[in-house]
Design an enzyme around this catalytic site. Structure first.
Site, mmCIF file in Angstrom:
data_model
loop_
_atom_site.group_PDB
_atom_site.id
_atom_site.type_symbol
_atom_site.label_atom_id
_atom_site.label_comp_id
_atom_site.label_asym_id
_atom_site.label_seq_id
_atom_site.Cartn_x
_atom_site.Cartn_y
_atom_site.Cartn_z
ATOM 1 N N CYS A 170 12.862 10.777 7.939
ATOM 2 C CA CYS A 170 12.589 10.364 9.321
ATOM 3 C C CYS A 170 13.799 10.600 10.219
ATOM 4 C CB CYS A 170 12.190 8.900 9.359
ATOM 5 S SG CYS A 170 13.412 7.819 8.610
ATOM 6 N N GLU A 195 8.307 1.425 11.734
ATOM 7 C CA GLU A 195 9.366 2.441 11.570
ATOM 8 C C GLU A 195 8.662 3.783 11.625
ATOM 9 O OE1 GLU A 195 12.449 1.616 11.534
ATOM 10 O OE2 GLU A 195 12.183 -0.524 11.252
ATOM 11 N N LYS A 204 0.873 -1.187 0.000
ATOM 12 C CA LYS A 204 0.000 0.000 0.000
ATOM 13 C C LYS A 204 0.912 1.240 0.000
ATOM 14 C CE LYS A 204 -2.866 3.245 1.590
ATOM 15 N NZ LYS A 204 -1.960 4.361 1.242
ATOM 16 N N GLY A 214 5.788 5.008 8.816
ATOM 17 C CA GLY A 214 4.928 6.187 8.786
ATOM 18 C C GLY A 214 4.968 6.893 10.124
ATOM 19 N N GLU A 226 7.792 16.260 15.889
ATOM 20 C CA GLU A 226 8.361 16.106 14.550
ATOM 21 C C GLU A 226 7.616 17.016 13.569
ATOM 22 O OE1 GLU A 226 7.423 12.482 12.338
ATOM 23 O OE2 GLU A 226 9.546 12.304 11.856
HETATM 24 P P1 NAD Z 1 1.355 8.394 7.765
HETATM 25 O O1 NAD Z 1 1.449 7.653 9.029
HETATM 26 O O2 NAD Z 1 0.352 9.446 7.611
HETATM 27 O O3 NAD Z 1 1.107 7.389 6.534
HETATM 28 C C1 NAD Z 1 1.943 6.270 6.290
HETATM 29 C C2 NAD Z 1 1.168 5.245 5.495
HETATM 30 O O4 NAD Z 1 0.115 4.740 6.318
HETATM 31 C C3 NAD Z 1 0.489 5.770 4.241
HETATM 32 O O5 NAD Z 1 0.568 4.808 3.222
HETATM 33 C C4 NAD Z 1 -0.950 5.970 4.682
HETATM 34 O O6 NAD Z 1 -1.862 5.909 3.616
HETATM 35 C C5 NAD Z 1 -1.122 4.797 5.616
HETATM 36 N N1 NAD Z 1 -2.199 4.939 6.596
HETATM 37 C C6 NAD Z 1 -2.757 6.074 7.099
HETATM 38 N N2 NAD Z 1 -3.715 5.773 7.981
HETATM 39 C C7 NAD Z 1 -3.756 4.425 8.084
HETATM 40 C C8 NAD Z 1 -4.520 3.511 8.862
HETATM 41 N N3 NAD Z 1 -5.443 3.912 9.715
HETATM 42 N N4 NAD Z 1 -4.261 2.186 8.724
HETATM 43 C C9 NAD Z 1 -3.313 1.750 7.884
HETATM 44 N N5 NAD Z 1 -2.566 2.574 7.103
HETATM 45 C C10 NAD Z 1 -2.780 3.889 7.209
HETATM 46 O O7 NAD Z 1 2.824 8.917 7.518
HETATM 47 P P2 NAD Z 1 3.315 9.905 6.390
HETATM 48 O O8 NAD Z 1 2.827 11.265 6.700
HETATM 49 O O9 NAD Z 1 2.986 9.291 5.063
HETATM 50 O O10 NAD Z 1 4.905 9.811 6.580
HETATM 51 C C11 NAD Z 1 5.625 10.606 7.427
HETATM 52 C C12 NAD Z 1 5.985 9.874 8.688
HETATM 53 O O11 NAD Z 1 6.716 8.677 8.380
HETATM 54 C C13 NAD Z 1 6.891 10.677 9.588
HETATM 55 O O12 NAD Z 1 6.453 10.578 10.909
HETATM 56 C C14 NAD Z 1 8.248 9.998 9.424
HETATM 57 O O13 NAD Z 1 9.134 10.174 10.496
HETATM 58 C C15 NAD Z 1 7.847 8.583 9.249
HETATM 59 N N6 NAD Z 1 8.935 7.816 8.621
HETATM 60 C C16 NAD Z 1 9.644 6.933 9.404
HETATM 61 C C17 NAD Z 1 10.713 6.228 8.856
HETATM 62 C C18 NAD Z 1 11.542 5.277 9.695
HETATM 63 O O14 NAD Z 1 12.313 4.499 9.129
HETATM 64 N N7 NAD Z 1 11.417 5.291 11.002
HETATM 65 C C19 NAD Z 1 11.052 6.430 7.512
HETATM 66 C C20 NAD Z 1 10.314 7.348 6.765
HETATM 67 C C21 NAD Z 1 9.245 8.032 7.333
#
Ligand code: NAD
Length: 501
Positions: free
Chosen positions: A308, A274, A199, A252, A405
């Site tokens: 991240c 992550e 996804k 995410g 963040e």
């Molecule tokens: P997000 O949590 O909004 O979305 C991540 C993914 O989850 C997307 O594909 C989204 O469609 C999906 N999603 C949203 N709601 C959901 C639900 N209820 N159930 C299942 N899936 C759902 O994150 P974002 O805004 O896309 O990304 C930014 C975040 O990701 C930041 O907090 C960043 O630090 C983190 N991140 C972490 C790492 C790591 O390795 N630790 C790497 C990259 C990004």
């Protein structure tokens, strides 16, 4: 600032007309439209221009994709490791052969300057598939000397462990570095013998669709990878809660990570998370400032801070504070903002209008709390979603801008007087993803790398990354590791076999 779609390469144009038409669900090896026929727009964040229509999968589509992954599992699991490795290596070759097109697609969808995808992230994705091609052939269990003493007369007990794939994996990824983060999930999962439903993030689905095409071209059997584009609360939630999914590999935000964890409880899915970070960059008084100043600036402004592991909290020893801050502010002011496809662009827009508003909200509240924007702090340009590279001073540890963040080009700076104080400050965050320490002192480097609570500590560098190095966090930055040998474990179960012979 405007960048016409006409300027894109013929390969990218052909891809957009093939896949960005609402026909981008991959189920059991077939590209199809969602059952309900719904789509949503893909936008170029630098211009706001629509680049295509993305299929919006609902629960019924997710059901079909999971069923396909389930059906493909027995055969893929039984495929010999050398064959899985061959396909993974071929995927890496195809990514490399199409790297310019993939970089263009990623820039168009996410906004990042072309060089970020072309020279850092997409080579990183190639590295993931090559590294895990090797790992596929190095999966091992163990034999065990047990002390069982009640076997029948004349018999012996033999015990051993084997590793088996976890099963069907739901890979859910964010928008900041779409292709490489997708590769970090797919490569170890497929190496382990799992099948996957991917996804992508709704703001950046395109590179996942091109990657899936290349994976089919590489000979990945139908159903081993399935792709469901769509919205988080709809497609993502249906996938995370699906009873036939065995494991969720999520990257995410920490908030969504919690929702995913809840969804996983229904059938005790394995979960790796992550999540977010608020990583400190620490400049000690003995640092080589010619390296440290551009290093800490790049740690936050690379990819517009949408990383991240971005070094978003800068701690500088008081004795060098003013010169370091002046240097970082000058670096920020000197960055050339523009469309990511323009060759001289150093920083692009943030990913979406929604995200730009979120970043602006942080800046407004920081001002209201008494912080000063030493440089930046405003939107840039009259189109797109650009935020100026921003250096924030006059902050204290209690402020939201220091704790939360922002995930944008925003650096908060604080001074410190000694190592103990800065370690306590670095560790005061509820996150623990990464940190960097800038020092010429061998003992300081060792001591601080051991005292800082984070998944990764860099010395005299930040965000150095390789497929062999595990990445992930402690505290609210998540569970488990991507990359490195450790990542393969996420996708394998242990089975113990005990035999009387
Ligand atoms: P997000 O949590 O909004 O979305 C991540 C993914 O989850 C997307 O594909 C989204 O469609 C999906 N999603 C949203 N709601 C959901 C639900 N209820 N159930 C299942 N899936 C759902 O994150 P974002 O805004 O896309 O990304 C930014 C975040 O990701 C930041 O907090 C960043 O630090 C983190 N991140 C972490 C790492 C790591 O390795 N630790 C790497 C990259 C990004």
């Amino acid at each position: 600032m405007s960048f016409e779609l006409d300027n894109l390469s013929p390969q990218t144009k052909a891809f957009l007309s093939r896949r960005a038409t609402g026909t981008g669900l991959l189920v059991d090896g077939h590209w199809q439209t969602p059952a309900a026929g719904q789509t949503f727009a893909a936008l170029d964040p630098a211009t706001g221009m629509e680049t295509g229509q993305i299929a919006r999968a609902d629960a019924a589509d997710v059901d079909c994709a999971v069923a396909a992954a389930r059906a493909a599992l027995p055969k893929w699991k039984a495929t010999v490791p050398a064959e899985r490795a061959r396909i993974l290596w071929k995927i890496a070759d195809l990514i490399e052969a199409n790297i310019d097109e993939l970089a263009e697609i990623e820039t168009l969808d996410q906004g990042k300057p072309l060089f970020v995808g072309r020279w850092a992230e997409i080579p990183g994705a190639v590295g993931q598939f090559r590294f895990f091609a090797g790992q596929a052939m190095a999966i091992e269990g163990s034999t065990l000397e047990s002390s069982i003493n009640y076997q029948p007369q004349g018999k012996q007990v033999r015990s051993w462990t084997v590793r088996e794939p976890v099963g069907v994996v739901a890979a859910i990824v964010p928008w900041n570095s779409p292709l490489v983060l997708t590769a970090m999930k797919l490569a170890p999962a497929l190496a382990a013998g799992c099948t996957v439903v991917l996804k992508p993030a709704e703001d950046t689905s395109l590179s996942a669709l091109r990657l899936a095409e290349l994976m089919i071209e590489a000979g990945l059997p139908a159903g081993v990878l399935n792709v469901v584009t769509g919205l988080g609360a709809e497609t993502g939630a249906a996938l995370a809660a699906h009873p036939l999914v065995d494991k969720i590999a999520f990257t995410g935000s920490t908030a969504t990570g919690r929702a995913v964890l809840d969804a996983a409880k229904t059938n005790f899915k394995r979960v790796t998370l992550e999540l977010g970070g608020k990583s400190p960059s620490i400049v000690m008084p003995d640092a080589d400032l010619t390296q440290a100043i551009p290093g800490v600036a790049n740690a936050i402004f690379f990819n517009g801070g949408q990383v991240c592991i971005a070094g978003s909290r800068l701690y500088v020893h008081r004795s060098i504070h003013d010169s370091v801050v002046a240097g970082v502010a000058a670096y920020a002011k000197g960055l050339k903002l523009g469309h990511g496809l323009a060759p001289d662009t150093q920083m692009g827009p943030v990913v979406s209008a929604r995200h730009a508003e979120r970043v602006e909200g942080f800046l407004q509240r920081a001002r209201a709390e008494g912080a000063t924007m030493l440089t930046g702090g405003e939107r840039f340009g009259d189109a797109g979603t650009f935020i100026q590279p921003t250096v924030v001073v006059d902050v204290n540890p209690g402020m939201e801008i220091v704790r939360e963040e922002v995930f944008g080009p925003v650096l908060v700076v604080q001074a410190f007087d000694d190592a103990e104080e800065v370690i306590a400050a670095a560790n005061s965050s509820e996150y623990g993803l990464a940190a960097s320490v800038w020092t010429e002192g061998f003992s300081t480097a060792h001591r601080m790398s051991s005292d800082i609570k984070a998944g990764t500590v860099w010395i005299n560098c930040h965000a150095m990354y390789d497929a062999s190095l595990a990445i992930g966090g402690v505290k609210q930055s998540g569970w488990g590791r991507d990359s490195g040998k450790q990542a393969l474990d996420n996708y394998l179960e242990w089975k113990t076999v005990c035999a009387v012979i």
